[in-house]
Write an enzyme that holds these catalytic residues in place. Structure first.
Site, PDB file in Angstrom:
ATOM      1  CG  HIS A   1      -2.164  -0.768   1.080  1.00  0.00           C
ATOM      2  ND1 HIS A   1      -3.069  -0.547   0.058  1.00  0.00           N
ATOM      3  CD2 HIS A   1      -2.679  -1.783   1.837  1.00  0.00           C
ATOM      4  CE1 HIS A   1      -4.087  -1.388   0.187  1.00  0.00           C
ATOM      5  NE2 HIS A   1      -3.872  -2.152   1.249  1.00  0.00           N
TER       6      HIS A   1
ATOM      7  CB  CYS B   1      -1.803   3.833  -4.401  1.00  0.00           C
ATOM      8  SG  CYS B   1      -2.855   2.499  -5.003  1.00  0.00           S
TER       9      CYS B   1
END
Length: 324
Positions: free
Chosen positions: A95, A144
């Protein structure tokens, strides 16, 4: 191979965070780093003893916490020798998030280790600044908001300097394969940390310092004036001789895809694109070529993310991982 190529040491830290059995679970991150490990061994001349692999699989003895990741990166930098041409490589799959920077209209990029002890773009800039002269640090971040993860690195391919005139890819995938975003919104990160500290504040630094103390990132540990001085020194560096090379899975304002998790083998869309390009092109590739080809692969498959390249002008045209 010439003598310099024979003497180069190739060092790697590979990190995959799947966050198993949590609401933030991903599926392809460990597979990404295992595939990259095999590629480093078979194609790029890395040795098993010169690699550290950190994953959050249940059987892993060393988890990819913020402190453990930074310690592994520091060990790698400490092994590099000035003037040697040593090749340092960091692959992260997991993440990513964006956090307030303290300046209006600007946010800082960060990766999210398994314990949520964020490592920010400022930490990576400080790491690159410590590289011995004559070495290089290549970073692939399949996460991301990964564009710009090395603070103040020069943009070569990104939202403001695209190398061709093709329109942005639209979402055209028709497959039913599960797709998960590798993004954690700032509020999700803040709520998680707040639940651990029990402190009622929206200042993320307060939570990180409470939980991790001296292991928290530079952005949160340094007083405001010291941090400003550090950033000014970073800005003053000659970016055309900078040793940092960032291949990001997407632009800073985009998300990266985690694919699969059902019956098939899961993977990161960007990591898979990198592997596809390397398999389809047996020879050495420049960093710029690799990123543009990965963009083409993702566009062809209908993914709506755009890999970027941040590095010096010289390193944009350098061979990826100095492949012999």
């Amino acid at each position: 191979m010439d003598q310099q190529g024979m003497d180069k040491r190739r060092l790697a830290v590979l990190v995959g965070c799947n966050y198993p059995n949590t609401r933030n679970e991903l599926h392809g991150c460990v597979n990404d780093v295992l595939a990259m490990k095999e590629t480093l061994l078979t194609r790029f001349g890395f040795k098993q003893d010169d690699m550290e692999v950190l994953t959050d699989e249940p059987e892993s003895k060393v988890k990819p916490t913020g402190a453990n990741i930074k310690a592994a990166l520091r060990r790698m930098v400490d092994k590099a020798q000035a003037g040697s041409g040593d090749v340092l490589f960091f692959h992260y799959s997991g993440h990513g998030t964006r956090i307030p920077s303290g300046h209006p209209f600007k946010k800082d990029e960060a990766i999210v280790p398994c314990d949520f002890n964020l490592i920010t773009d400022i930490d990576f800039r400080e790491l690159v600044n410590q590289l011995p002269k004559g070495t290089s640090f290549t970073m692939i971040s399949d996460s991301c908001h990964s564009g710009g993860l090395i603070d103040n690195e020069k943009e070569q391919i990104g939202p403001y300097s695209v190398s061709d005139d093709k329109p942005l890819a639209m979402e055209t995938r028709t497959t039913m394969t599960p797709i998960t975003s590798r993004a954690l919104p700032f509020k999700t990160v803040l709520d998680h940390l707040s639940s651990l500290t029990g402190i009622s504040t929206s200042d993320i630094g307060t939570h990180l310092l409470e939980l991790f103390g001296g292991d928290a990132g530079l952005k949160f540990r340094l007083p405001a004036m010291d941090l400003m001085d550090l950033l000014e020194k970073m800005t003053a560096r000659e970016r055309h001789v900078d040793a940092g090379i960032l291949l990001s899975g997407c632009q800073a304002d985009e998300t990266s895809a985690d694919v699969g998790g059902g019956g098939g083998k899961a993977y990161g869309a960007f990591s898979n694109a990198i592997q596809t390009v390397l398999k389809e092109n047996g020879g050495a590739l420049k960093n710029k070529q690799l990123v543009m080809m990965a963009r083409d692969v993702l566009e062809r498959l209908g993914f709506q993310q755009h890999p970027c390249l941040y590095c010096s002008d010289q390193n944009a045209d350098a061979t990826f991982l100095s492949q012999p």
